[in-house]
Structure formats: C-alpha cells, structure tokens
Design a protein around this motif. Sequence first.
Motif, PDB file in Angstrom:
ATOM      1  N   TYR A   1     -73.308 -27.584 -15.751  1.00 21.89           N
ATOM      2  CA  TYR A   1     -73.618 -28.991 -15.519  1.00 21.89           C
ATOM      3  C   TYR A   1     -72.724 -29.610 -14.450  1.00 21.89           C
ATOM      4  O   TYR A   1     -73.197 -30.386 -13.613  1.00 21.89           O
ATOM      5  CB  TYR A   1     -73.522 -29.797 -16.818  1.00 21.89           C
ATOM      6  CG  TYR A   1     -74.633 -29.504 -17.784  1.00 21.89           C
ATOM      7  CD1 TYR A   1     -75.947 -29.414 -17.365  1.00 21.89           C
ATOM      8  CD2 TYR A   1     -74.369 -29.315 -19.131  1.00 21.89           C
ATOM      9  CE1 TYR A   1     -76.966 -29.144 -18.248  1.00 21.89           C
ATOM     10  CE2 TYR A   1     -75.385 -29.050 -20.033  1.00 21.89           C
ATOM     11  CZ  TYR A   1     -76.688 -28.960 -19.586  1.00 21.89           C
ATOM     12  OH  TYR A   1     -77.694 -28.692 -20.467  1.00 21.89           O
ATOM     13  N   VAL A   2     -71.457 -29.274 -14.454  1.00 21.16           N
ATOM     14  CA  VAL A   2     -70.535 -29.851 -13.468  1.00 21.16           C
ATOM     15  C   VAL A   2     -70.857 -29.327 -12.063  1.00 21.16           C
ATOM     16  O   VAL A   2     -70.888 -30.101 -11.098  1.00 21.16           O
ATOM     17  CB  VAL A   2     -69.068 -29.561 -13.860  1.00 21.16           C
ATOM     18  CG1 VAL A   2     -68.123 -29.864 -12.719  1.00 21.16           C
ATOM     19  CG2 VAL A   2     -68.686 -30.365 -15.087  1.00 21.16           C
ATOM     20  N   VAL A   3     -71.116 -28.035 -11.942  1.00 17.60           N
ATOM     21  CA  VAL A   3     -71.449 -27.465 -10.635  1.00 17.60           C
ATOM     22  C   VAL A   3     -72.771 -28.035 -10.123  1.00 17.60           C
ATOM     23  O   VAL A   3     -72.897 -28.398  -8.948  1.00 17.60           O
ATOM     24  CB  VAL A   3     -71.474 -25.921 -10.699  1.00 17.60           C
ATOM     25  CG1 VAL A   3     -72.049 -25.331  -9.429  1.00 17.60           C
ATOM     26  CG2 VAL A   3     -70.084 -25.386 -10.937  1.00 17.60           C
ATOM     27  N   PHE A   4     -73.759 -28.155 -11.007  1.00 13.47           N
ATOM     28  CA  PHE A   4     -75.045 -28.711 -10.591  1.00 13.47           C
ATOM     29  C   PHE A   4     -74.904 -30.174 -10.172  1.00 13.47           C
ATOM     30  O   PHE A   4     -75.481 -30.600  -9.167  1.00 13.47           O
ATOM     31  CB  PHE A   4     -76.075 -28.583 -11.715  1.00 13.47           C
ATOM     32  CG  PHE A   4     -77.433 -29.086 -11.344  1.00 13.47           C
ATOM     33  CD1 PHE A   4     -78.256 -28.336 -10.520  1.00 13.47           C
ATOM     34  CD2 PHE A   4     -77.884 -30.305 -11.798  1.00 13.47           C
ATOM     35  CE1 PHE A   4     -79.505 -28.796 -10.156  1.00 13.47           C
ATOM     36  CE2 PHE A   4     -79.135 -30.790 -11.443  1.00 13.47           C
ATOM     37  CZ  PHE A   4     -79.954 -30.030 -10.612  1.00 13.47           C
ATOM     38  N   ALA A   5     -74.127 -30.951 -10.919  1.00 10.88           N
ATOM     39  CA  ALA A   5     -73.925 -32.358 -10.571  1.00 10.88           C
ATOM     40  C   ALA A   5     -73.196 -32.504  -9.238  1.00 10.88           C
ATOM     41  O   ALA A   5     -73.545 -33.371  -8.426  1.00 10.88           O
ATOM     42  CB  ALA A   5     -73.147 -33.066 -11.685  1.00 10.88           C
TER      43      ALA A   5
END
Length: 175
Positions: free
Chosen positions: A96-100
Amino acid sequence: MEALLRILSIIFLVLSACLIGLDSQRIVLFHLISRKASFKDMNALYVLVWIDSAAAVYNLLQVCRCYKLPDLKKDKPASYIYLEWGFYLLDQAAVYVVFAAHSAAAQASIIALTGQKNFQWMKLCDRYTRFCIQIGGALLCGYFACLVMAITSSISAYVLFKRYSPQKFMVLKGK
C-alpha cells in the motif's frame, strides 16, 4: 516461489529508485542561464526514491527470512502464527505504501507533463524530454513492483489463512 517473487520485486524497486535518483537533465537558456532538472525538484519523486529503497530493503530481509527460518508449512508450532500475522501485515503495508507513493509521483508527473493553466504552471516536459521519459519508465517499473508485491502478499495471506481452514483446503477432487 515466494523468494523468487521477492527478488523480482527487489529488482524492480531498485531499478525504479536508480532511474529516478540518477536522472537529471541540464538545459541552457539564452546561452547564459543553465537550468538542471533532477528528482529533488519534485517532492513526490524525492520521497519515492526513499520509499522504493526502504521497500527493497524490506523485501531483501524477507528473502533472508525465507531461507533462514524453518519451513512454516512442515513445522507448525503455535508460536509461528504471530510471525505469520506480522509478515502478512507488513507485506500489506509495504504494498500500500509503495503504491501510494507511486500514485502521488505519477500525479505530480502528469502535472509536469501537461501543465496547469489555472496556476500558471508551464509544461516542463517540453523542455526536459529525456528527464520525463526516464521518470515515466521508472514509474512503470514501480507499478510492476507493486503488482509483484501484491502477488507476494497474497501468498503470505494463503500461508496464514491455511492454518484456520480444514485439512483438505484447496484440494482438487479426483474423478
């Protein structure tokens, strides 16, 4: 299989971070003024380099875990359930952090590509074309890394939730 997917995501994350971090282009205006574009000019790209690096290190540690810890499928002590929950939650958070971060950088890059007339922001990619193409390639590599990390996260979810299901979970029926 999990280790191979993690290695693949490490490759894509490191490639993305290197493409962004080492990308710069210098142009000369009116034979007097020299202007350089780099990833530090846009905060979203600066943060993205650090997040990609941290996610690559996290996946490297998980690859080491795959080879150092005993196989959780064969040896199932009750204490490993907490480790499996931790791995699952960390995998989800990393994806989620990488995608965001990649989505925020893509949004900022689109504004640099198209400009914004309301704020009188000019199109930067008209002048720095090589820089923008390389950033686009880096964002594409980052989204591939997100996809591979999501598949890895689903594998860790399968390993975790297999403990809570009956013995014949996901077994094909014979004829």
